[in-house]
Structure formats: structure tokens, C-alpha cells
Design an enzyme around this catalytic site. Structure first.
Site, PDB file in Angstrom:
ATOM      1  N   CYS A 145       0.836  -1.190   0.000  1.00  0.00           N
ATOM      2  CA  CYS A 145       0.000   0.000   0.000  1.00  0.00           C
ATOM      3  C   CYS A 145       0.875   1.245   0.000  1.00  0.00           C
ATOM      4  O   CYS A 145       1.919   1.293   0.650  1.00  0.00           O
ATOM      5  CB  CYS A 145      -0.939   0.085   1.198  1.00  0.00           C
ATOM      6  N   GLU A 177       7.499 -15.108 -10.661  1.00  0.00           N
ATOM      7  CA  GLU A 177       6.774 -13.933 -10.177  1.00  0.00           C
ATOM      8  C   GLU A 177       6.268 -13.033 -11.300  1.00  0.00           C
ATOM      9  O   GLU A 177       5.247 -12.377 -11.139  1.00  0.00           O
ATOM     10  CB  GLU A 177       7.585 -13.138  -9.154  1.00  0.00           C
ATOM     11  N   LYS A 235       5.834  -4.348  -3.961  1.00  0.00           N
ATOM     12  CA  LYS A 235       7.285  -4.225  -3.836  1.00  0.00           C
ATOM     13  C   LYS A 235       7.755  -4.302  -2.388  1.00  0.00           C
ATOM     14  O   LYS A 235       8.736  -4.942  -2.072  1.00  0.00           O
ATOM     15  CB  LYS A 235       7.693  -2.887  -4.455  1.00  0.00           C
ATOM     16  N   GLU A 294      17.237 -17.704  -7.800  1.00  0.00           N
ATOM     17  CA  GLU A 294      16.821 -16.351  -8.173  1.00  0.00           C
ATOM     18  C   GLU A 294      16.210 -16.333  -9.584  1.00  0.00           C
ATOM     19  O   GLU A 294      15.209 -15.665  -9.821  1.00  0.00           O
ATOM     20  CB  GLU A 294      18.040 -15.410  -8.069  1.00  0.00           C
ATOM     21  N   HIS A 337      17.547 -36.590  -6.868  1.00  0.00           N
ATOM     22  CA  HIS A 337      16.786 -36.937  -5.668  1.00  0.00           C
ATOM     23  C   HIS A 337      15.315 -36.554  -5.791  1.00  0.00           C
ATOM     24  O   HIS A 337      14.616 -36.456  -4.790  1.00  0.00           O
ATOM     25  CB  HIS A 337      17.429 -36.277  -4.435  1.00  0.00           C
ATOM     26  N   LYS A 348      12.419 -15.147 -10.432  1.00  0.00           N
ATOM     27  CA  LYS A 348      12.097 -14.092 -11.414  1.00  0.00           C
ATOM     28  C   LYS A 348      11.036 -14.599 -12.376  1.00  0.00           C
ATOM     29  O   LYS A 348      10.082 -13.911 -12.673  1.00  0.00           O
ATOM     30  CB  LYS A 348      13.339 -13.669 -12.223  1.00  0.00           C
ATOM     31  N   ARG A 402       3.861  -0.353  -4.812  1.00  0.00           N
ATOM     32  CA  ARG A 402       3.621  -0.906  -3.473  1.00  0.00           C
ATOM     33  C   ARG A 402       2.293  -1.654  -3.385  1.00  0.00           C
ATOM     34  O   ARG A 402       1.986  -2.286  -2.370  1.00  0.00           O
ATOM     35  CB  ARG A 402       3.624   0.216  -2.441  1.00  0.00           C
ATOM     36  N   ASN A 419      -1.814   1.862   5.753  1.00  0.00           N
ATOM     37  CA  ASN A 419      -0.919   0.807   5.270  1.00  0.00           C
ATOM     38  C   ASN A 419      -0.569  -0.034   6.490  1.00  0.00           C
ATOM     39  O   ASN A 419      -0.085   0.506   7.485  1.00  0.00           O
ATOM     40  CB  ASN A 419       0.328   1.481   4.667  1.00  0.00           C
ATOM     41  N   GLY A 420      -0.850  -1.338   6.436  1.00  0.00           N
ATOM     42  CA  GLY A 420      -0.566  -2.187   7.594  1.00  0.00           C
ATOM     43  C   GLY A 420      -1.751  -3.083   7.907  1.00  0.00           C
ATOM     44  O   GLY A 420      -2.670  -3.211   7.096  1.00  0.00           O
ATOM     45  N   TRP A 472      -2.813  -2.695  -1.651  1.00  0.00           N
ATOM     46  CA  TRP A 472      -2.530  -4.117  -1.805  1.00  0.00           C
ATOM     47  C   TRP A 472      -3.397  -4.793  -0.745  1.00  0.00           C
ATOM     48  O   TRP A 472      -3.176  -4.629   0.448  1.00  0.00           O
ATOM     49  CB  TRP A 472      -1.052  -4.401  -1.560  1.00  0.00           C
TER      50      TRP A 472
END
Ligand code: F6R
Length: 612
Positions: free
Chosen positions: A2, A492, A607, A485, A508, A489, A27, A99-100, A73
Site C-alpha cells: 500500500c 513472479e 514491492k 533467483e 533426488h 524471477k 507498493r 498501510n498495515g 494491496w
């Protein structure tokens, strides 16, 4: 998560709020809204991106020189017009952006219902708006900031809030606990934002709110206190952001711009820190704590997501060169799993934003147990930067794309410098190898530029594989975290299921996935593990898997064996991380674009993860 903005002054607030929200959209971007105080209190909000809300509000009365805004968000309640912020109190006296997470919102809501409050949304924020209203109406002597203080004293959870009261037309009340808020100081005007970027255009003077701070902004003054009504001393900081940093330039997406910036940002990260003759690494931010690092019983590196991948690379380097035991932890696990830590431990927290809720909680835990806490952080003035004992900024510049790219390579650059400096100080590294590594680190930006020239080739490979349902990423040693990584990428931004594995683990379990539909990205430059990873590639090929190999330039063997190869310049194995991740970022980017995805704003993500 947010984004919050606010403005009070002499200018029209609406364009300032909209511009700020567009910067903060990274955000969260499921709905947006603004509230303006003119003759009355006007609130406009809409599901979707800021632009949709903007179009809606433009046809209404959007005048006024005081206002707040929000890009969301979703935590409580699905994305919808009703659940968008600002949230009004039942009688429309207060409006709040938040926000929170208010953790005890259900109990507070039940209590408010008993006092005949009704609710239109599923949000915890509407509960807070009504709670403020409840206290406001308890006594005629209670003004809006007192009501906010009383309400916040009942709240359990995290918040960054901005509040307008219809009856107080020259005031915004803002408060923070756990979720960042910055106030920009202008001439007879104030700006509010979740981070400094939207403010930079208007003023270079800011105040970062600390937990439990309440700021009362009026055109003619700014008062700072805490939730318990005690005065708080004002610390004004200077910000120095180039507006150009906040622009996509010639690129279609911030992510691509940020991938291309890496040669420069890696250079910025070591600028002034690597001596020209490669004799010394200077990390001014660690000067006071360096003896503690030298004496550390062990080092624990903590982060989330991409920052956690950087931490793994730090572990490999610190153990190999500085011979200190290192543990790497997910912040979300560390904070709850009752770890054994004491004053002989050094805890390094890595965070691009410096605001990730779990990482901050891990920092507080480590600090409470007496460990020396060090931050590796990109956002100047962020909570992590302010609350650690010492730290190193990554100097990657503002990262807007939700998928982290340049912040990762900057984090690895910092970790490399810490590991080499420590090793050199302790005498655990051969001086020649130390100098080779320092010299090679200084050459990485040039090699990065060469890799970027392969963009068209990588795009063609992406076109071939963009319809895949699954993908596997493999690497060994330093390149295992790079495989993780690369997979992160891809998943997402393209929503293709991708897994990163240590190549030796393939037999395995994951080898069962291999068939002629599976792209397997193998990070295989020539290093100590080269022969082993070639064997892994043989095994995948024997099962008809499609291998995309990241290889050292001139590697003809793998050119024959793999379906596609992407070459990177030769480098020291420990530094190949910084090079080999770039093609993986580009591959994910192009695959996502071929699939029609919004790479800068992938679904369900934000983000800055300021809630746990
Ligand atoms: C992935 C990504 C996230 C972040 C994670 C930690 O591309 O961006 O996984 O790395 O949310 O964020 P910071 O580094 O801000 O603590």
C-alpha cells in the site's frame, strides 16, 4: 504494501496526490482513492489502477488544497470500490488511508457495533476510522489528533495512516507503527508519502516518522509527538534523489531499465570503496563495528525473497574466504523460531526496501538478544538503515519494478566486499587471490555491458519457451542461489511454475519432471563444478529435456550439447554470480512479455512487504 500520499498547502492537492500515487503504485495496485477537503469532504475511490480512479475523479469536484490518497494491496477484503481507501467513518466526519494490518480489528469492530456503528467494507481500516470517530464524539474537548491518539492506543498491529477530519479543514494527522511514512517539509506546505521518492520533486527536506510518532500537519506548522502525547524531537534529513531515476527513460518497463542499469549500479556500489590499486576495501559504514565482525563467533544473514538469495551467496563467500561460520535465515522463520543468539553473533539483515516487516522483526529480535546488527539496504533513511548498529548502502538507486534485479546485484557486490575485507583483515585469504578478486570485481560492470548485448538472442530463446507450464533452474556452488533467483524471477512475473535446485539434488526427485516439454535452465560457467554440471546436462538430455545453458564464452562443448546457450564473459567463479543472473533476468522478462504479463506490476505482489 500500500502506498500513502498526502498534501497540505496552497497548491491544488489533486494533481500532487495522483502523481505521488503513480510513483507508489509499485507498493500495491488493486485499487486506489483520494480524499479532498474543500467546502466538504470528497472521497473518490475505484478498484483497479490509479489511472482508473483518476479518470473517475476528474469528472467530479476535485478541487482543494488539502488531501490524502492511497494505492492498495489488499489484506482484509477483496479488491473492490468499497474496500478501497480512503475509508470513511460511518457519519463521514473522518476519512483514513492506512498501510498495515490492525490485528485486533474483529474485537474492535464488535465493540463498535455495540455502540451502533455500521460498516460498509470488509476492511480493518474502516474499523479504525470508526474508532477515531467514536473517541472524537466522547467529549467536545477532543480534537482529531486526540481522537487518533486514543484510537491508536487500542490498536494492536501495524499502521501508517493519514487522517482527515471534516471539521478541521487545516489539518492532516499522520501516524506510524511498523509501516513507513515520510513527511516532506516545504514553504507553508507539507507532503506525505510512504517513501521519499514522490516527495523528491518538491523538497529535499524530510522527516522520517519513527514508530508511534504522530505528526499534525497544518499549513502554518508541524507538530510531532508520540501516541502517548509526549513531545518527540524533530530530526530533519536531506534527500538527494534524481528525478530522472523515477523515469522509465527509453524503456517500456522499469524492470528492463533496471536490468540495463546494473553495470552502472554495481559500479556505484563499489565506487569509493575499492582502492584503485586493489589493495584495500573501504566500508566506512562498518568502521565502528568491524572489530565485532572480526571477532564474531558466527554471522547470521537474514532476508526475504531475492534478498535471501543474496544472503546465500554471502554465506558461501564468507565461509570460503573469511572462514567464519555463517547461517542464512528467512526473516519470517527466524523471528518466530526462538533462535539461540548472543552478543558474540553478528547479524546481517539484507533488504532492498529496508521496510520488510519480517526483516525488521528479525532485526528487533537480534538486537534484543545483544547481537551486533548490520544492515545492507538500498533505500536511504529506511527503517532498517536507521535501526541497525551499522550498515552499507547498496547505492542501486530507486528500484520501481516489483521484481528485484539491480538491488540483487548490488547486494551481492556489498557482500563480496564485506567477505573480502574480512578475509584480508583476518589473513584467511591468499593476498594474490584477494587482489585478483578485487580487480575482477572492478571489471564486472564492463562484462555486464557485454551480456546486455545478448538481449535479442535471449528474447528469441524466450519466444521458444514462453508457452511452458513448468521450468527447472539448476546451478552448483555460488550458482545454486542464482538458479533459485532465476526461478523466482520467472514465476513472479510470468506465472510459470519454476523451481530452482542445486544441480546435485536433481537425481533426488526433480529429474522425474524432465520430459520434452520441460525447459531446464542450467547455470554452467566454467568453474570447479563444471564437469559435474555437464554430467547433469547429459542426464537431462538423455530424458529429452530442453536445456538452456548459461556458459562461459567460447564453451563449444556445451554449445553442442544444450538446446540453447547464452554466453557470459569469463570471470572468477565467485563473481560469475553477478554476470550469470543478468541473462536469467532478461529471460524471465521476455517470457513474461510474450505471455502478455505486466512485468512491473505482477499480480498479487507488491514491492515493499510491510505486513507479515
Ligand atoms: C523478488 C522480490 C522479493 C523481495 C522481498 C524482500 O523479486 O523483489 O522477493 O526481494 O520481498 O524485499 P526487501 O529486499 O525489500 O526486504
Amino acid at each position: 504494501m500500500c502506498g500513502i500520499v498526502g498534501y497540505i498547502g496552497k497548491k491544488e492537492a489533486f494533481p500532487i496526490l495522483i502523481k505521488g500515487l503513480k510513483w507508489l503504485e509499485y507498493r500495491g495496485y488493486d485499487s486506489a482513492g483520494v480524499a479532498l477537503l474543500n467546502g466538504s469532504l470528497e472521497v473518490y475511490k475505484k478498484k483497479g489502477k490509479v489511472i482508473e480512479m483518476e479518470q473517475f475523479a476528474l469528472s467530479k469536484n476535485h478541487s482543494g488544497t488539502i488531501g490524502i490518497g492511497h494505492t492498495r494491496w489488499a489484506t482484509h477484503g477483496e479488491p473492490s470500490d468499497e474496500n478501497a481507501h480512503p475509508q470513511n467513518s460511518m457519519n463521514n466526519v473522518f476519512t483514513v488511508v492506512h498501510n498495515g494490518i490492525i490485528e485486533n480489528y474483529a474485537k474492535l469492530k464488535t465493540d463498535l457495533v455495540k455502540h451502533s456503528y455500521t460498516f460498509k467494507s470488509d476492511t480493518d481500516t474502516e474499523v479504525l476510522a470508526n474508532l477515531i470517530d467514536f473517541f472524537y464524539h466522547q467529549d467536545e474537548g477532543i480534537n482529531s489528533e486526540m481522537a487518533v491518539q486514543l484510537a491508536l492506543s487500542k490498536v494492536v498491529g501495524a499502521y501508517g495512516i493519514a487522517v482527515l477530519c471534516k471539521n478541521e479543514k487545516n489539518k492532516i494527522v499522520v501516524a506510524r507503527k511498523g509501516s513507513p511514512l515520510v513527511v516532506g517539509l516545504g514553504d507553508g506546505e507539507y507532503f506525505i508519502a510512504s517513501d521519499a521518492a514522490p516527495i523528491a520533486e518538491y523538497t529535499g527536506q524530510v522527516v522520517y516518522l519513527n514508530d508511534e510518532d504522530i505528526a499534525i500537519l497544518q499549513r502554518d506548522g508541524f507538530t510531532l509527538k508520540n501516541v502517548s502525547n509526549n513531545p518527540v524531537s524533530l530530526k530533519i534529513s536531506s534527500i538527494d534523489l534524481e528525478i530522472g531515476e523515477l523515469d522509465k527513460g527509453d524503456f517500456d518497463y522499469f524492470m528492463m531499465k533496471e536490468i540495463y542499469e546494473q553495470p552502472k549500479t554495481i559500479e556505484e556500489t563499489f565506487r569509493g570503496r575499492l582502492r584503485a590499486d586493489h589493495s584495500e576495501i573501504v566500508l566506512g559504514g562498518l568502521l565502528n563495528v568491524f572489530p565485532k565482525i572480526e571477532e564474531a563467533r558466527r554471522i547470521i544473514i537474514i532476508g526475504c525473497g531475492t534478498s535471501w538469495h543474496a544472503a546465500l551467496i554471502g554465506e558461501y563467500m564468507l565461509e570460503e574466504y573469511a572462514q567464519v561460520p555463517v547461517e542464512v535465515e528467512y526473516a519470517s522463520e527466524f523471528r518466530y523460531r526462538k533462535p539461540v543468539i548472543n552478543s558474540k553473533d553478528v547479524v546481517i539483515l539484507i533488504s532492498q526496501s529496508g521496510e520488510t516487516a519480517d526483516t525488521l522483526a528479525a532485526l528487533h529480535l537480534a538486537k534484543a538478544k545483544g547481537a551486533t546488527v548490520i544492515g545492507i539496504c538500498n533505500v536511504v533513511g529506511s527503517t532498517l538503515a536507521r535501526e541497525t548498529d551499522a550498515g552499507v548502502y547498496t547505492h542501486a538507486g530507486v528500484e520501481i519494478g516489483v521484481a528485484s534485479t539491480k538491488a540483487f546485484t548490488a547486494q551481492v557486490t556489498v557482500l563480496t566486499m564485506i567477505a573480502l575485507k574480512l578475509a584480508n583483515t583476518k589473513g584467511t585469504i591468499d593476498i594474490k587471490e584477494y587482489q585478483t578478486l578485487v580487480k575482477e570485481l572492478s571489471e564486472i560492470p564492463e562484462k555486464g555491458r557485454i551480456i546486455l548485448q545478448s538481449n535479442d538472442k535471449i528474447k528469441a530463446i524466450a519466444e521458444k519457451y514462453h508457452k511452458a507450464i513448468n521450468a527447472l533452474y539448476l546451478g552448483r556452488g555460488y550458482l545454486f542461489p542464482v538458479a533459485l533467483e532465476g526461478a523466482l524471477k520467472l514465476k513472479e512475473i510470468s506465472y510459470i511454475h519454476a523451481e530452482g535446485y542445486a544441480a546435485g539434488e536433481m537425481k533426488h526427485g526433480p529429474i522425474a519432471l524432465v520430459d520434452d516439454n520441460l525447459p531446464v535452465v542450467v547455470v554452467a560457467p566454467q568453474d570447479d563444478y563444471y564437469e559435474k554440471i555437464v554430467s547433469n546436462i547429459q542426464e537431462i538430455k538423455a530424458r529429452k529435456g530442453n536445456v538452456i545453458a548459461i556458459v562461459t564464452e567460447g564453451d563449444t562443448g556445451l554449445k553442442e550439447l544444450a538446446n540453447d546457450v547464452i554466453e557470459i564473459p569469463k570471470s572468477h567463479p565467485a563473481l560469475a554470480v553477478l554476470l550469470s543472473v543478468i541473462p536469467l533476468q532478461l529471460l524471465a522478462y521476455h517470457i513474461a512479455l510474450f505471455k502478455g504479463c505486466n512485468v512491473d506490476q505482477p499480480r498479487n505482489l507488491a514491492k515493499s512487504v510491510t505486513v507479515e
